[in-house]
Structures are given as structure tokens and as C-alpha cells.
Design an enzyme around this catalytic site. Structure first.
Site, PDB file in Angstrom:
ATOM      1  N   TRP A 179      36.407  39.899  38.177  1.00  0.00           N
ATOM      2  CA  TRP A 179      35.815  38.985  39.157  1.00  0.00           C
ATOM      3  C   TRP A 179      36.577  38.963  40.472  1.00  0.00           C
ATOM      4  CZ3 TRP A 179      39.957  36.107  40.156  1.00  0.00           C
ATOM      5  CH2 TRP A 179      40.889  35.955  39.141  1.00  0.00           C
ATOM      6  N   ASN A 180      37.797  39.513  40.500  1.00  0.00           N
ATOM      7  CA  ASN A 180      38.652  39.187  41.659  1.00  0.00           C
ATOM      8  C   ASN A 180      38.278  39.952  42.934  1.00  0.00           C
ATOM      9  OD1 ASN A 180      39.714  41.599  40.565  1.00  0.00           O
ATOM     10  ND2 ASN A 180      41.693  41.200  41.485  1.00  0.00           N
ATOM     11  N   LYS A 203      29.106  46.529  33.694  1.00  0.00           N
ATOM     12  CA  LYS A 203      29.189  45.138  33.275  1.00  0.00           C
ATOM     13  C   LYS A 203      30.155  44.435  34.215  1.00  0.00           C
ATOM     14  CE  LYS A 203      31.768  42.555  30.887  1.00  0.00           C
ATOM     15  NZ  LYS A 203      31.583  41.357  31.725  1.00  0.00           N
ATOM     16  N   ASP A 205      31.843  40.966  35.897  1.00  0.00           N
ATOM     17  CA  ASP A 205      32.129  39.644  35.340  1.00  0.00           C
ATOM     18  C   ASP A 205      30.949  38.725  35.682  1.00  0.00           C
ATOM     19  OD1 ASP A 205      34.983  38.118  34.471  1.00  0.00           O
ATOM     20  OD2 ASP A 205      33.361  36.842  35.215  1.00  0.00           O
ATOM     21  N   GLY A 254      40.736  45.552  34.836  1.00  0.00           N
ATOM     22  CA  GLY A 254      40.934  44.207  34.306  1.00  0.00           C
ATOM     23  C   GLY A 254      42.356  44.056  33.808  1.00  0.00           C
ATOM     24  N   SER A 255      42.537  43.153  32.877  1.00  0.00           N
ATOM     25  CA  SER A 255      43.893  42.837  32.413  1.00  0.00           C
ATOM     26  C   SER A 255      44.409  43.930  31.463  1.00  0.00           C
ATOM     27  CB  SER A 255      43.885  41.495  31.693  1.00  0.00           C
ATOM     28  OG  SER A 255      43.083  41.586  30.534  1.00  0.00           O
ATOM     29  N   GLU A 276      42.501  50.571  35.081  1.00  0.00           N
ATOM     30  CA  GLU A 276      43.176  49.961  36.244  1.00  0.00           C
ATOM     31  C   GLU A 276      43.554  48.555  35.821  1.00  0.00           C
ATOM     32  OE1 GLU A 276      43.828  51.638  38.895  1.00  0.00           O
ATOM     33  OE2 GLU A 276      42.490  53.357  38.748  1.00  0.00           O
TER      34      GLU A 276
HETATM   35  P1  NAD Z   1      39.851  40.672  31.946  1.00  0.00           P
HETATM   36  O1  NAD Z   1      40.539  41.780  31.273  1.00  0.00           O
HETATM   37  O2  NAD Z   1      39.815  39.358  31.298  1.00  0.00           O
HETATM   38  O3  NAD Z   1      38.325  41.061  32.260  1.00  0.00           O
HETATM   39  C1  NAD Z   1      37.958  42.235  32.956  1.00  0.00           C
HETATM   40  C2  NAD Z   1      36.556  42.633  32.531  1.00  0.00           C
HETATM   41  O4  NAD Z   1      36.580  42.982  31.153  1.00  0.00           O
HETATM   42  C3  NAD Z   1      35.519  41.508  32.666  1.00  0.00           C
HETATM   43  O5  NAD Z   1      34.285  42.038  33.066  1.00  0.00           O
HETATM   44  C4  NAD Z   1      35.442  40.972  31.251  1.00  0.00           C
HETATM   45  O6  NAD Z   1      34.226  40.322  30.969  1.00  0.00           O
HETATM   46  C5  NAD Z   1      35.600  42.248  30.452  1.00  0.00           C
HETATM   47  N1  NAD Z   1      36.079  42.049  29.071  1.00  0.00           N
HETATM   48  C6  NAD Z   1      36.723  40.991  28.541  1.00  0.00           C
HETATM   49  N2  NAD Z   1      37.004  41.211  27.249  1.00  0.00           N
HETATM   50  C7  NAD Z   1      36.536  42.443  26.962  1.00  0.00           C
HETATM   51  C8  NAD Z   1      36.554  43.257  25.786  1.00  0.00           C
HETATM   52  N3  NAD Z   1      37.105  42.835  24.641  1.00  0.00           N
HETATM   53  N4  NAD Z   1      35.999  44.492  25.846  1.00  0.00           N
HETATM   54  C9  NAD Z   1      35.481  44.962  27.002  1.00  0.00           C
HETATM   55  N5  NAD Z   1      35.423  44.225  28.135  1.00  0.00           N
HETATM   56  C10 NAD Z   1      35.956  42.986  28.112  1.00  0.00           C
HETATM   57  O7  NAD Z   1      40.515  40.571  33.403  1.00  0.00           O
HETATM   58  P2  NAD Z   1      40.173  39.518  34.557  1.00  0.00           P
HETATM   59  O8  NAD Z   1      40.866  38.233  34.252  1.00  0.00           O
HETATM   60  O9  NAD Z   1      38.726  39.488  34.817  1.00  0.00           O
HETATM   61  O10 NAD Z   1      40.847  40.230  35.818  1.00  0.00           O
HETATM   62  C11 NAD Z   1      42.160  40.021  36.159  1.00  0.00           C
HETATM   63  C12 NAD Z   1      43.048  41.145  35.668  1.00  0.00           C
HETATM   64  O11 NAD Z   1      42.551  42.378  36.178  1.00  0.00           O
HETATM   65  C13 NAD Z   1      44.461  41.034  36.187  1.00  0.00           C
HETATM   66  O12 NAD Z   1      45.347  41.373  35.144  1.00  0.00           O
HETATM   67  C14 NAD Z   1      44.520  42.052  37.312  1.00  0.00           C
HETATM   68  O13 NAD Z   1      45.801  42.537  37.594  1.00  0.00           O
HETATM   69  C15 NAD Z   1      43.610  43.113  36.787  1.00  0.00           C
HETATM   70  N6  NAD Z   1      43.082  43.931  37.876  1.00  0.00           N
HETATM   71  C16 NAD Z   1      43.560  45.204  38.025  1.00  0.00           C
HETATM   72  C17 NAD Z   1      43.122  45.978  39.091  1.00  0.00           C
HETATM   73  C18 NAD Z   1      43.645  47.380  39.316  1.00  0.00           C
HETATM   74  O14 NAD Z   1      43.075  48.094  40.119  1.00  0.00           O
HETATM   75  N7  NAD Z   1      44.707  47.790  38.652  1.00  0.00           N
HETATM   76  C19 NAD Z   1      42.188  45.458  39.997  1.00  0.00           C
HETATM   77  C20 NAD Z   1      41.730  44.165  39.792  1.00  0.00           C
HETATM   78  C21 NAD Z   1      42.177  43.403  38.727  1.00  0.00           C
END
Ligand code: NAD
Length: 539
Positions: A179-180, A203, A205, A254-255, A276
Site C-alpha cells: 500500500w505504501n 493483487k 493492497d 512487501g515485508s 523487494e
Molecule cells: P505485507 O508483506 O504485509 O503485504 C504486501 C502485500 O502482500 C499486500 O498486497 C498483502 O495483501 C500481500 N500479502 C499478505 N500476506 C500474504 C501472503 N501470505 N501471501 C501472499 N501475499 C500476501 O507488507 P506491507 O505492510 O503491505 O508493506 C510494507 C512492507 O513492504 C515493508 O516491510 C516495506 O519495507 C516493504 N516494501 C519494500 C519495498 C522494496 O522495494 N524493497 C517497497 C515497498 C515496501
């Protein structure tokens, strides 16, 4: 050290920007939502979920969810569209990106409204997303032909074996987005996939689905076949694995925690994946740095998008001899940042996106203070501005047992540490499993670059925090260690969406005994031929 904590401790609070009164409710109308959600691939009678305005906490939109069958349907439709798309000449595919570049700017005001409404960031930070998406569209629109060009490779026999390496699209890419940066990352990771001949099922957020859907509309307006980009919505742990289950390649942002799960699922299917992930990024202010510029740069690096930026700085290492002078400047600038809760220009920092972000930020700050850290600026939530606002915060004297020392906060909080020698600074900066982004400040570029090369970090910015490396889209961007696998941008960012295919054409002689030779004679001939080619440096 001078007592720069006094004014914060005495209750000096960040001012509120007064510009404008338009809020999310003015921009995100029911008509707009009804049109945009048409772009989601759903089954019959879909469940409905909600997104919220971070500025006010009110419901922003009702969003239909996809469910496992709808995800399967999205992939099936994307697969049909991809077969036709891959046959289109590369220049036609690239032209779509260049038209999209222009449409992004034409629709800029509307996109800024949507990004702000869904994320709570300032208009200036939302603009970074529009420009990042445009930079990528322009780059891959212009450079894809160079990246994807078939290449001649040396054949086993010179002249007699002609070899070309060509790039085939992977097929249908499964993209999972956070979402960020709902515009920049969502669009940015899909653009090279399309120009390389793939379809994409994304997919995003749920909280930022509207921005994604509007961006997809613009791509379709630019000429992308509508079926080629399918959007599915739903709970991450439910819909995410379904995306991985059907994809030919996965692009995940994501995370680190979720990334590990996604990578394992991809590995089980023997498909590739780029990851990423998170970071705990460090900035080094060396003794010879320009302290005014470093303080300005630290504000940008730590508090852009309220620190909800993967390449944001959360650890600041400052040469002990300049630390007091630097911190005085940095803290004064940080306390002056104006918080904004409207869709107007003129604010310096916006809101956090969700309650769980506010909870993490509050927990990290409170625990650090309990363990003895001093608050040099900020340190408090600001419910008077909005339900999810937290002040830009500088912590000094953070100890290792505090989570904020090692864990990603993903909020407007930076911890400051003093160092005695540059060796110590490098060692401490590298002392984390992450390795995403870092920053080095010095008046000597040569010296800063030498320090940069010692950092375990996918990008290093000299005399800036994060923007130059990210915005230089011809160069790779991504993380080492727990920050990820693979890269976006540059050649890595597009070639990952392709399969290299080697086409070898054999002429005149076959690769077997010929002209009446038996196996032994053929072995002798080969031995002599290989020896001659080595001597003549033909191979
Ligand atoms: P998140 O991992 O909670 O979610 C990311 C995405 O994954 C969302 O669309 C979420 O719905 C989906 N997701 C959640 N659980 C899942 C699963 N079990 N299987 C598949 N998909 C799933 O992360 P967030 O809180 O949305 O984003 C913040 C994190 O993303 C931070 O850690 C940040 O550092 C990281 N991030 C990294 C980059 C990069 O380029 N390295 C860029 C942006 C954000």
C-alpha cells in the site's frame, strides 16, 4: 552535548499546515468508486470489503473481493490475451508505455487525489509517485528494444554453428503489491513485464485498490489490451497464495516476513520470483559533511511518506565530533515540519496509513524511551490532526534491546548513533540482516564512494537519502540479504520477466562422425580441431 531535547520535552509540537480544506470525501465520489471497481476480476456475488481514509478514519470505498475462482479466471483470461500480445511488434508495445507517460501527467491532479486519499501522504510525496511511474514508462518505452534485442553468441564451430540468444516472455506474471507506493510500485513493476510481452495479474493492497485501478485505466487508454492486466482483490493470506499458484513468475513487494512465505510457495512450483522486501536503512554523516545539507537531506530521507518508504532512513550514524552541531540543525528542521490532513499542497508530512502502523510506531518509541532513549524531536501521536498521525521523531541513546534499534519501524522514527571511526560506522551500518538502501554524506565524493562500496546495501546514495538511486531507473534497484532477491529497474528489471532462449543453427557438417569417419576417427578429428581453435584463439 547541548541540551537540544528541551524544547521537545517542553511540549513544542509540529505545526499543522493550514492550506486547503478538500479531503478524501470530496475526491473519492461514489460514482468514481463504482466506475473503478468495474476493473476488478470478480466471481458471481463477490464479498465486499472496505478501505478507509487515513486522514479521517471514515470509510472511503466499498471494494468487491475476488476469491480463488476469480483469481483462476483472471489468469485464464490473461493467458489468452498474452498469446496475442507477444506477437505484436516490440515497437507497438513500447509505444503504449510512451503514451502512458503522457497520460500520467494529464491525469496528475486526479492521481494525486487518489494516492493521498488512500495513503494519507502529502501531495508532494504523492507527486514523487507520479514522476517515478513516468520515469519508468519513459525509460522502458525507449530502452526495451536495446534490452530485449536478440544477441549473437559464439557457436561451437565458427561460421558453421550460428547461435542467437533471444528473449521470450515468461507468460503471465503474478504481481503482489503493498500500500505504501500504490502508484509507483504497482505501475513500475508491471511496465517492463508488459513491454517484454507478458500479461500481468496484480493483487494490490485493498487499501490502495482505487489508485491501482485508475492507473490500469490509463494504461488501457494508452493502448494496452484490457484483458492483459487483470486486477484481483482480497485478503493477502487468502488471495496472495492463489496468485502464486497460477503465475509463471512472481513479482512481490512487501515485508520480509510475507516475502519468505511467497518465495517458498514459488520455489515449490519451480517458478522464479523477485522479492523487494524491508530494510533498516542507515545514513552515515562523515566528519567532513556539509552539515546544513546533511540535516536537510536527513529530513527528506527519514520522513518522506511519513517514513513508510522501504528505502527510508531509520538509523543515523554521525561522526562524534560533528554530532551535536548536526543534531541541533536536524532536530530544529524536524520540529518545524508541518503536518497536513487535506488534499492540498503545502504540508511536509502526512498520516500513517493504518492503525497497525501507528501501533508499531508507538510501541517502538515508547519501548526505546523506557530503555533510556531521549526524544530529540516529536515522539507523540497527534490525534488532533487525524486518527493516525504521529510526529516526525528523532531518538538519541537507543540501546540494543529496543526493537527500534534492529527491527524495521516503517514510520517517521529515526535513531541517532555517534561513531568514533569510519571503520566502526561501516561495521555498525552493516550490522543488520537487511541490505536495501543507505546514504553517505561527505564533502569528498571520492571518499564517500569508497565508503559506499564497503556497505552491504543494494543502493547507496551519496549526499542524498534515497531519491537519486531510485529515480535513476536505468540502474538496478533492490536489496541484499533479507531485503530481497532480484532487482527492479535497468536490465535486471526487465530481463527477469523473460526466459533466455538459445537458437543454434548448424551448417554444412553435422555434430556426428561424417565423411566415412568412425567414432575413433571423429574423436581424433575433434581433438585436433579443438586444439587448433584454442591455438588460433578462435574459441
Ligand atoms: P505485507 O508483506 O504485509 O503485504 C504486501 C502485500 O502482500 C499486500 O498486497 C498483502 O495483501 C500481500 N500479502 C499478505 N500476506 C500474504 C501472503 N501470505 N501471501 C501472499 N501475499 C500476501 O507488507 P506491507 O505492510 O503491505 O508493506 C510494507 C512492507 O513492504 C515493508 O516491510 C516495506 O519495507 C516493504 N516494501 C519494500 C519495498 C522494496 O522495494 N524493497 C517497497 C515497498 C515496501
Amino acid at each position: 552535548m547541548t541540551d537540544i531535547s528541551t524544547s521537545s520535552a517542553a511540549g513544542e509540537r509540529n505545526p499543522v499546515a493550514v492550506a486547503g480544506t478538500r479531503t478524501a470525501a470530496d475526491a473519492v465520489t461514489p460514482e468514481l468508486v463504482a466506475r473503478l471497481v468495474e476493473g476488478i476480476t470478480v466471481g458471481a456475488e463477490p464479498a465486499v470489503t472496505q478501505s478507509f481514509s487515513p486522514f479521517t478514519g471514515e470509510v472511503l470505498a466499498e471494494i468487491p473481493e475476488s476469491g480463488p475462482e476469480a483469481v483462476a479466471d483472471a489468469f485464464a483470461r490473461a493467458r489468452v490475451a498474452q498469446a496475442a500480445w507477444a506477437l505484436r511488434p516490440l515497437r507497438e508495445r513500447a509505444a503504449v508505455l510512451l503514451r502512458f507517460h503522457d497520460l500520467l501527467f494529464a491525469a496528475q491532479a486526479e492521481l494525486l487525489d487518489l494516492v493521498q486519499s488512500e495513503t494519507g501522504k502529502t501531495r508532494a510525496h504523492a507527486f514523487e509517485e507520479v514522476s517515478a511511474a513516468a520515469l519508468e514508462a519513459r525509460h522502458y518505452g525507449r530502452a526495451a528494444a536495446k534490452y530485449l534485442k536478440p544477441r549473437r553468441r559464439g557457436g561451437v564451430y565458427p561460421v558453421l554453428t550460428q547461435v542467437r540468444e533471444v528473449r521470450q516472455p515468461k507468460g503471465v506474471i503474478g504481481q503482489i503489491s503493498p500500500w505504501n507506493y500504490p502508484l509507483a510500485l504497482f505501475v513500475g513493476d508491471a511496465i517492463p513485464a508488459f513491454v517484454a510481452g507478458n500479461a500481468v495479474v496484480t493483487k494490490p493492497d485493498t487499501q490502495t485498490a482505487l489508485t491501482a485501478l485508475r492507473a490500469r485505466e490509463l494504461m488501457v487508454e494508452a493502448g494496452l489490451p484490457a484483458e492483459l492486466w487483470q486486477i484481483v482483490i482480497g485478503d493477502g493470506p487468502v488471495v496472495g497464495p492463489e496468485v502464486v499458484a497460477h503465475a509463471d513468475y512472481v513479482s512481490f513487494t512487501g515485508s520480509t516476513r510475507t516475502g519468505r512465505d511467497v518465495a517458498q510457495r514459488a520455489a515449490a512450483r519451480l517458478i522464479g520470483a523477485s522479492m523487494e522486501l524491508g530494510g533498516k536503512n542507515a545514513m552515515l554523516v562523515l566528519a567532513d559533511a556539509d552539515l546544513d545539507k546533511a540535516a536537510e537531506g536527513a529530513v527528506r530521507a527519514c520522513f518522506s511518506s511519513a517514513g513508510q518508504l522501504c528505502i527510508s532512513i531509520e538509523r543515523l550514524y554521525v561522526a562524534a565530533e560533528v554530532a551535536d552541531a548536526f543534531l541541533e540543525k536536524f532536530a530544529a528542521r524536524t520540529r518545524a515540519l508541518r503536518l497536513g490532513n487535506t488534499l492540498a499542497w503545502g504540508a511536509d508530512m502526512g498520516s500513517l496509513v493504518a492503525q497497525r502502523q501507528l501501533d508499531t510506531v508507538t510501541r517502538h518509541v515508547e519501548e526505546a524511551v523506557k530503555n533510556g532513549a531521549k526524544v530529540l524531536a516529536g515522539g507523540q501521536a497527534r490525534p488532533d490532526v487525524g486518527p493516525l498521525f504521529f510526529e516526525p521523531t528523532i531518538l538519541d541513546g537507543v540501546t540494543e534491546e529496543s526493537a527500534v534499534c534492529t527491527e524495521e519501524t516503517f514510520g517517521p522514527v529515526v535513531s541517532v548513533y555517534r561513531f568514533g571511526s569510519e571503520d566502526e560506522a561501516v561495521e555498525r551500518a552493516n550490522g543488520t540482516p537487511y541490505g536495501l538502501n543507505s546514504s553517505v554524506w561527505s564533502r569528498s565524493t571520492r571518499h564517500a564512494v569508497a565508503v559506499a562500496q564497503r556497505l552491504h546495501s543494494g543502493t547507496v546514495n551519496v549526499n542524498e537519502g534515497y531519491a537519486p538511486a531510485y529515480a535513476s531507473v536505468a540502474a538496478p534497484m533492490g536489496g541484499m540479504g533479507d531485503s530481497g532477491i532480484g532487482r527492479r529497474h535497468g536490465s535486471e528489471g526487465i530481463l527477469k520477466y523473460t526466459e533466455p532462449q538459445t537458437i543454434a543453427v548448424q551448417k554444412l557438417i553435422s555434430m556426428s562422425p561424417s565423411f566415412g569417419m568412425d567414432d575413433e576417427g571423429y574423436a581424433k578429428f575433434q581433438t585436433r580441431a579443438l586444439g587448433a581453435m584454442k591455438a588460433l584463439r578462435l574459441k
